[in-house]
Design a protein around this motif. Structure first.
Motif, PDB file in Angstrom:
ATOM      1  N   MET A   1     -26.218 -39.123  19.986  1.00  0.00           N
ATOM      2  CA  MET A   1     -27.075 -38.393  20.898  1.00  0.00           C
ATOM      3  C   MET A   1     -27.700 -37.237  20.132  1.00  0.00           C
ATOM      4  O   MET A   1     -27.034 -36.544  19.373  1.00  0.00           O
ATOM      5  N   VAL A  16     -37.720 -39.192  21.528  1.00  0.00           N
ATOM      6  CA  VAL A  16     -36.404 -39.721  21.896  1.00  0.00           C
ATOM      7  C   VAL A  16     -36.540 -40.722  23.043  1.00  0.00           C
ATOM      8  O   VAL A  16     -35.935 -41.800  23.022  1.00  0.00           O
ATOM      9  N   ARG A  19     -38.009 -43.937  21.704  1.00  0.00           N
ATOM     10  CA  ARG A  19     -37.007 -44.675  20.923  1.00  0.00           C
ATOM     11  C   ARG A  19     -36.003 -45.347  21.856  1.00  0.00           C
ATOM     12  O   ARG A  19     -35.654 -46.511  21.687  1.00  0.00           O
ATOM     13  N   CYS A  20     -35.527 -44.612  22.848  1.00  0.00           N
ATOM     14  CA  CYS A  20     -34.580 -45.152  23.826  1.00  0.00           C
ATOM     15  C   CYS A  20     -35.192 -46.349  24.556  1.00  0.00           C
ATOM     16  O   CYS A  20     -34.563 -47.396  24.702  1.00  0.00           O
ATOM     17  N   GLU A  31     -27.020 -49.146  22.203  1.00  0.00           N
ATOM     18  CA  GLU A  31     -27.693 -48.248  21.270  1.00  0.00           C
ATOM     19  C   GLU A  31     -28.606 -47.272  22.013  1.00  0.00           C
ATOM     20  O   GLU A  31     -28.681 -46.093  21.677  1.00  0.00           O
ATOM     21  N   ALA A  32     -29.305 -47.774  23.034  1.00  0.00           N
ATOM     22  CA  ALA A  32     -30.181 -46.911  23.832  1.00  0.00           C
ATOM     23  C   ALA A  32     -29.370 -45.839  24.536  1.00  0.00           C
ATOM     24  O   ALA A  32     -29.780 -44.675  24.601  1.00  0.00           O
ATOM     25  N   GLU A  33     -28.212 -46.228  25.071  1.00  0.00           N
ATOM     26  CA  GLU A  33     -27.366 -45.265  25.785  1.00  0.00           C
ATOM     27  C   GLU A  33     -26.853 -44.168  24.864  1.00  0.00           C
ATOM     28  O   GLU A  33     -26.570 -43.057  25.320  1.00  0.00           O
ATOM     29  N   GLN A  34     -26.736 -44.441  23.581  1.00  0.00           N
ATOM     30  CA  GLN A  34     -26.220 -43.442  22.647  1.00  0.00           C
ATOM     31  C   GLN A  34     -27.251 -42.382  22.269  1.00  0.00           C
ATOM     32  O   GLN A  34     -26.894 -41.344  21.737  1.00  0.00           O
ATOM     33  N   LEU A  35     -28.523 -42.634  22.551  1.00  0.00           N
ATOM     34  CA  LEU A  35     -29.567 -41.671  22.183  1.00  0.00           C
ATOM     35  C   LEU A  35     -29.658 -40.483  23.120  1.00  0.00           C
ATOM     36  O   LEU A  35     -30.162 -39.428  22.747  1.00  0.00           O
ATOM     37  N   ILE A  36     -29.219 -40.668  24.362  1.00  0.00           N
ATOM     38  CA  ILE A  36     -29.367 -39.613  25.357  1.00  0.00           C
ATOM     39  C   ILE A  36     -28.053 -39.415  26.107  1.00  0.00           C
ATOM     40  O   ILE A  36     -27.173 -40.256  26.062  1.00  0.00           O
ATOM     41  N   HIS A  38     -26.724 -39.983  29.104  1.00  0.00           N
ATOM     42  CA  HIS A  38     -27.277 -40.923  30.072  1.00  0.00           C
ATOM     43  C   HIS A  38     -26.478 -41.063  31.353  1.00  0.00           C
ATOM     44  O   HIS A  38     -25.287 -40.833  31.400  1.00  0.00           O
TER      45      HIS A  38
END
Length: 130
Positions: A1, A16, A19-20, A31-36, A38
């Motif tokens: 994150m 961000v 990218r998500c 992987e998407a959940e790890q960027l924010i 969430h």
């Protein structure tokens, strides 16, 4: 994150979010959940599916009525979605993002917040707006 030490610029938050969303479109949900920071993504995917069914049906005169759980069985439909306009509030802490399906605006938008945490600032979301 991603964590910023100062309130991030709108362009940084939008990067961000893009990218998500790109990872979601590719079916890379973890992987998407790890960027924010969430909320559960399952309800977001279901809302996007529901909002995009009509847009896809408008483009296919002979389209069938999709099964209720089809969105979970085959995520390829996510590839038909794109981000459209970003709409920021006056504080720079909340953004709504319009979504298109096959270049047609759908009724669902995604909402993200910039919020303070102990380590700095993070992007939280998405929530769905109808």
């Amino acid at each position: 994150m991603r964590i910023w030490t100062e309130h991030p610029a709108e362009a940084d938050v939008e990067a961000v979010v893009r990218r998500c969303f790109g990872l979601l479109r590719a079916g890379s949900i973890p992987e998407a959940e790890q960027l924010i920071d969430h909320h559960p993504v399952r309800h977001v995917l279901k809302s996007l599916w529901t909002g995009s069914v009509e847009a896809r049906a408008d483009g296919d005169e002979g389209s069938r009525n999709p099964a209720a759980d089809e969105w979970e069985q085959d995520l390829s439909w996510l590839g038909e979605l794109d981000l459209a306009d970003f709409h920021w509030d006056d504080t720079g802490s909340h953004v709504c993002v319009e979504i298109t399906c096959r270049a047609q605006m759908i009724e669902v938008a995604l909402s993200f917040w910039v919020r303070s945490v102990d380590a700095g600032w993070v992007v939280t979301g998405p929530a769905t707006l109808w």
